[in-house]
Design a protein around this motif. Structure first.
Motif, PDB file in Angstrom:
ATOM      1  N   GLU A   3      -6.386  10.510   3.980  1.00 40.17           N
ATOM      2  CA  GLU A   3      -5.136  11.265   3.871  1.00 40.17           C
ATOM      3  C   GLU A   3      -3.975  10.592   4.590  1.00 40.17           C
ATOM      4  O   GLU A   3      -2.841  10.637   4.110  1.00 40.17           O
ATOM      5  N   VAL A   4      -4.238  10.000   5.744  1.00 37.63           N
ATOM      6  CA  VAL A   4      -3.128   9.431   6.522  1.00 37.63           C
ATOM      7  C   VAL A   4      -2.966   7.932   6.322  1.00 37.63           C
ATOM      8  O   VAL A   4      -2.116   7.310   6.960  1.00 37.63           O
ATOM      9  N   THR A  54      -4.681  19.605   5.073  1.00 34.11           N
ATOM     10  CA  THR A  54      -4.855  19.464   3.635  1.00 34.11           C
ATOM     11  C   THR A  54      -6.323  19.497   3.222  1.00 34.11           C
ATOM     12  O   THR A  54      -6.631  19.506   2.031  1.00 34.11           O
ATOM     13  N   VAL A  75      -8.791  12.369  13.943  1.00 34.22           N
ATOM     14  CA  VAL A  75      -8.107  11.286  13.221  1.00 34.22           C
ATOM     15  C   VAL A  75      -6.715  11.712  12.782  1.00 34.22           C
ATOM     16  O   VAL A  75      -5.764  10.951  12.871  1.00 34.22           O
ATOM     17  N   LYS A  76      -6.602  12.962  12.310  1.00 34.79           N
ATOM     18  CA  LYS A  76      -5.304  13.418  11.811  1.00 34.79           C
ATOM     19  C   LYS A  76      -4.510  14.009  12.966  1.00 34.79           C
ATOM     20  O   LYS A  76      -4.425  15.237  13.125  1.00 34.79           O
ATOM     21  N   GLU A  77      -3.958  13.167  13.779  1.00 36.16           N
ATOM     22  CA  GLU A  77      -3.266  13.632  14.974  1.00 36.16           C
ATOM     23  C   GLU A  77      -2.072  14.499  14.593  1.00 36.16           C
ATOM     24  O   GLU A  77      -1.457  14.325  13.552  1.00 36.16           O
ATOM     25  N   ASN A  78      -1.771  15.432  15.434  1.00 36.98           N
ATOM     26  CA  ASN A  78      -0.689  16.400  15.210  1.00 36.98           C
ATOM     27  C   ASN A  78      -0.995  17.414  14.113  1.00 36.98           C
ATOM     28  O   ASN A  78      -0.144  18.182  13.725  1.00 36.98           O
ATOM     29  N   SER A  79      -2.225  17.385  13.593  1.00 38.09           N
ATOM     30  CA  SER A  79      -2.664  18.470  12.731  1.00 38.09           C
ATOM     31  C   SER A  79      -3.850  19.135  13.443  1.00 38.09           C
ATOM     32  O   SER A  79      -4.060  18.901  14.632  1.00 38.09           O
ATOM     33  N   ALA A 121      -9.803  12.439   6.640  1.00 33.54           N
ATOM     34  CA  ALA A 121      -8.505  12.343   7.320  1.00 33.54           C
ATOM     35  C   ALA A 121      -7.928  10.931   7.199  1.00 33.54           C
ATOM     36  O   ALA A 121      -6.729  10.757   6.961  1.00 33.54           O
ATOM     37  N   ALA A 122      -8.789   9.924   7.349  1.00 35.05           N
ATOM     38  CA  ALA A 122      -8.317   8.533   7.261  1.00 35.05           C
ATOM     39  C   ALA A 122      -7.728   8.268   5.879  1.00 35.05           C
ATOM     40  O   ALA A 122      -6.691   7.608   5.740  1.00 35.05           O
ATOM     41  N   GLY A 156       0.065  20.716   8.561  1.00 42.10           N
ATOM     42  CA  GLY A 156      -0.398  19.465   7.967  1.00 42.10           C
ATOM     43  C   GLY A 156      -1.846  19.475   7.526  1.00 42.10           C
ATOM     44  O   GLY A 156      -2.422  18.429   7.208  1.00 42.10           O
ATOM     45  N   TYR A 163     -12.029  15.399  11.697  1.00 41.39           N
ATOM     46  CA  TYR A 163     -10.755  15.465  10.954  1.00 41.39           C
ATOM     47  C   TYR A 163      -9.587  15.584  11.931  1.00 41.39           C
ATOM     48  O   TYR A 163      -8.597  14.863  11.845  1.00 41.39           O
TER      49      TYR A 163
END
Lengths: 611, 611
Positions: free
Chosen positions: A468-469, A48, A92-96, A465-466, A46, A89
């Protein structure tokens, strides 16, 4: 429960498949370069956006990044800032994961503090380093960026101290397996890992067959017999306590991805819940059974009373560091404590290694649902902070934080500088603890590591990240002293078009330190900057991309917060908030006094901990 | 000769006296705190300015620094910049050392790259770290700034990779001896050392008797028999070459303090002398027997021809790194080479360990004076660069460096960014190699380590040291990409009142890298800053302390250089020099092509070295 088990079984199958694929001759007709293999794995995870600074030993790899269809290269002003950005990043981008790319020696070493911080705070970050070619690794010429004494392994040795695992790729035959190994470690233990990639391997072809099998968080299954025994012990304690229990959430609830399981537990059992500072926003702070932040001796009195009076405390994902526990001032006996962790469980004095909370919590929920009716009646103090009526127009911390709370919206990402009480010029992390944040908002702070300047780099990564998600605004609170450490990263924010709101608490120096030591000392002074010209210097001469403000009174700030254009965050904005040199939030003053005594220069108090 | 020997004997006596004093019970009535003991030693070493960032574990020590009558605390914006500043200070203030003070974990790790650079480039720097108290070191609580896993020794382990010796002070009984040990290492080997000082030891009292014995560079005496044999061998080679010899000076001439001995040798023997880039300014570049910079295949043709045709090359203090040797393109057979080093000597293929040049050179001078008449007749090309007549008004590198050469004055300190050809946005180090600098001027560059941004921090330290020792102006050449890494340190220059002239080569990105790889790549672009507003932001809103200029043509720049107020350097000044994106100095273009091939992404050439 069934889902958890089958996920774990699937992970085991995947792991075995990878092993089989390693052992088989790599005869696949599909070929891929090592560089693109790594990018394909990152894409699967995930990723990016990638952070870093170009350097001659990573340029070949950066070509691949620039040409990649879904991964975006974010060049940073320097490597420390890049490490902070990768950290933000990943948070905020959990699971990445966060990724930082640097160059041999000079670049990678500049990132050390940022990587060590990710280790300390359990943030999954890949530090990828472009290094000299494999023939050079063997012949060890006196290249630039070397120590001049032929030690080509010195940087790896240093990296070993601050990353969970390392892969120094030197052989195309195990490159894919090595990449997979450290990336799986990264996502499983949520700690940084290190890969060094020689210039010539970047374009070396290998089989791509392994890519068909995705990398998974391969948590080991809890031993069913031990797990069943532990569940029995816990249930017995709840019975003995007659359900007079509460939950205390902390950092690892977020880092080890049990938020969902925990919230399900809370809703089905009805127990009151409180949070440690590092666990703030793990549970919605507007949740009716949520009582606020427990910080030992420096908690609000009504919270301290409730938490310490409970017959049983279920502690979830605790990190018992000084600043996360009011300087080790928890007053909860071990006898009344159950601790759930990602990889072990403690029930009173007994430790159960390898019994992890991810699988345990859903089973515990089932066993404790019957308490719901009674547990729901246990009183919980309302976690609200009234805005005080103060005669003076000066902006005070007592007023600022409750006022600010009304400005926050659901899904906001709030970053505070920094976690610590001593090294930072900013007092924001103390203030924010005393107010409830909206649902689905995210709070980022570095309570354990506490590196000054972290929040600025982190804000860049968090903002990207915010975006992106699909989270909302990103909002930073930072002191003038802290911002000076990493300030250039604001120019990258302009370049990549993120639009954070930055509240700069201008209090003329290192306020936090003044409270510990050296109130009138010159070394706690810094030069006052012309903050409102900052974006002009950093690439926005005519204010197309940015706005700046200075506010000196409560009215100034209130008007600004109510301004719809401001609140919409359509440009990057910096608000210089003028405050008194020696004003500070309540908790900071209390903590700093504790801390000044502990460090000292004088006596050393012995810590009191739960366990 | 006699002086050298007795100095070495005196050093041995001092060392023994220190040992005796250690072994004796510390019963002296004079008492001093550990913190002040360390400061007293630094004062003896001539340290009058110290760099760093305050943090809670070093505040107690900083009180002592602030109260010290002759040592001045220079607070930096961040730790990496502080390390660079300590490096620049030590380079200019010869026979003293640079000192950086940081805090446990977060602070010290941010300085890693700067310290490693000082190791690589042989610069004597003390990295002093304030760490938790001795009881905390023993009980290892989960303090802020720790990794959260109880490893209190992780930072020391990392430091071990990049410092020559370390003292982790934990016991007052050996604190003084430990401090002395690492400080003596620092001045003897000219490499960084590391001291960690717990908060409680700062104020612990110890005996001050050791302070009566000064620390000396305790170079071991050359074994007289071996030395005499080596001298014989060297003299024989001069005889065989019939005096057709020349001297090639390099970095260690400066770092290991043999400039005086060497210049005496040159004057008394009359041999021609050339310099490697890292040895530039070790010998006055206007000296009539000086021929310029030898850089292997990318030397000027007339220099290459002379150096490679000589029957014998006496190489003094060589550092045979890629960028110091035209990417290992020396064409001087080992058979024709004598190498003098600080701690060993090589004559053709034979190595003589422990025969150091400090004592050897004066003896060699005596043995070779008879060559003076003939050696003086050996032709040396004039090292001058005419300013080319170019029709175009655009400022080119071909024009810039010879023009700039006429601006330099004796005793100027010139800092160029950076030593490397690849990682830096600046091309200044290449340009400066092609012009002769005035007598007693000092050139600082990081040819081996080559960390981008180093020059800015280094400039701060160099400026302060230049002011202290009575050198002239400090002048920086830096690219826009490089300056962004460490830019905040300019605000410290404003605060401490140094007045460097900063020539900012604005070429819109990482030009050096474009030459290696990725000419049109986005990752080599950076955002254009509004440089002329920089000082407004950094604390000088109305230009009382600073001036900025932008020059776009040769005429603009020439007029500015001729302006007396500008040249007097009465304020800090920044000159933005607009140049073409793809223009670069001659040597850079050549080196970059070599380097792009070596790293590659494609083939790997095998290095050619002298030895």
């Amino acid at each position: 429960m069934a889902t958890e088990t089958s996920a774990a079984l699937q992970a085991e199958i995947n792991r075995l498949q990878l092993e089989v694929s390693s052992l088989k001759a790599q005869q696949g007709t599909e070929q891929i370069t090592v560089g693109n293999y790594l990018l394909a794995r990152l894409e699967q995870l995930g990723v990016t956006s990638m952070f870093g600074v170009p350097g001659d030993f990573n340029l070949g790899f950066l070509d691949l990044v620039e040409d990649h269809p879904t991964i975006n290269w974010v060049g940073n002003c320097n490597e420390l800032n890049a490490a902070y950005a990768a950290d933000g990043y990943a948070r905020v981008k959990e699971n990445s994961i966060g990724v930082i790319t640097t160059t041999f020696g000079v670049g990678e070493l500049s990132a050390t503090n940022g990587i060590a911080g990710a280790f300390s705070e359990m943030v999954p970050v890949l530090h990828l380093v472009g290094v000299p070619s494999t023939p050079q690794q063997a012949s060890k010429p006196m290249l630039h960026h070397t120590l001049g004494d032929g030690r080509f392994d010195a940087y790896e040795k240093a990296a070993k101290q601050f990353t969970f695992s390392q892969a120094n790729l030197r052989d195309k035959n195990d490159a894919a397996a090595e990449i997979d190994r450290v990336l799986m470690d990264c996502i499983t233990v949520a700690r940084p890992v290190y890969i060094s990639l020689p210039t010539d391997l970047v374009h070396t072809k290998i089989s791509s067959t392994r890519l068909r099998i995705p990398l998974t968080r391969s948590l080991p299954l809890n031993d069913p017999q031990v797990e069943s025994f532990v569940l029995g012990q816990i249930v017995k304690l709840f019975e003995e306590a007659k359900g007079d229990a509460l939950v205390l959430v902390d950092a690892c609830t977020i880092r080890h991805d049990v938020r969902e399981e925990l919230n399900d537990f809370l809703k089905k059992t009805g127990f009151p819940v409180y949070a440690a500072p590092m666990g703030k926003t793990a549970v919605d702070e507007n949740y009716e059974r949520y009582g606020g932040i427990y910080l030992g001796a420096i908690s609000r009195p009504e919270i301290k009373e409730k938490v310490e009076a409970a017959k049983l405390v279920l502690s979830v994902g605790a990190v018992m560091s000084d600043y996360n526990t009011g300087n080790f001032s928890y007053n909860i006996p071990t006898k009344r404590t159950i601790e759930l962790h990602s990889d072990h469980t403690r029930v009173q004095y007994a430790a159960f290694p390898d019994i992890g909370m991810k699988q345990l919590i859903p089973k515990l929920t089932e066993r404790l649902v019957s308490y719901h009716t009674n547990a729901s009646k246990l009183p919980v103090p309302k976690f609200i902070s009234e805005i005080p009526r103060e005669g003076d127009a000066t902006i005070t911390h007592m007023w600022l934080w409750p006022r600010m709370a009304t400005f926050f919206k659901p899904k906001d990402v709030i970053v505070t500088e920094t976690g610590t009480y001593n090294d930072c010029s900013s007092t924001s992390n103390f203030g924010i603890q005393d107010v409830a944040l909206p649902e689905k908002s995210v709070l980022l702070s570095q309570v354990l590591w506490g590196s000054i300047g972290w929040s600025v780099g982190s804000l860049l990564g968090a903002s990207i990240a915010a975006r992106e998600v699909g989270l909302g605004r990103t909002i930073l609170f930072v002191g003038d002293g802290s911002l000076q450490l990493t300030v250039q990263e604001l120019s990258v924010m302009l370049r990549v078009g993120v639009k954070p709101i930055i509240f700069l608490i201008n209090n003329s120096g290192y306020t936090v330190e003044r409270y510990i030591h050296g109130k009138g000392r010159k070394y706690n002074d810094i030069i006052n900057w012309g903050w409102t010209n900052l974006f002009k210097v950093f690439g926005d001469p005519d204010g197309k991309l940015s706005r700046t403000y200075t506010v000196r009174t409560k009215d100034d700030l209130s008007k600004l917060l109510e301004d719809k254009t401001f609140a919409s965050a359509d440009k990057i904005q910096l608000v210089e908030v003028m405050m008194d040199k020696l004003d500070a939030p309540r908790a900071l003053k209390m903590q700093a006094e504790l801390s000044g005594t502990t460090n000292a220069y004088a006596a050393v108090s012995s810590p009191v901990t739960v366990a």
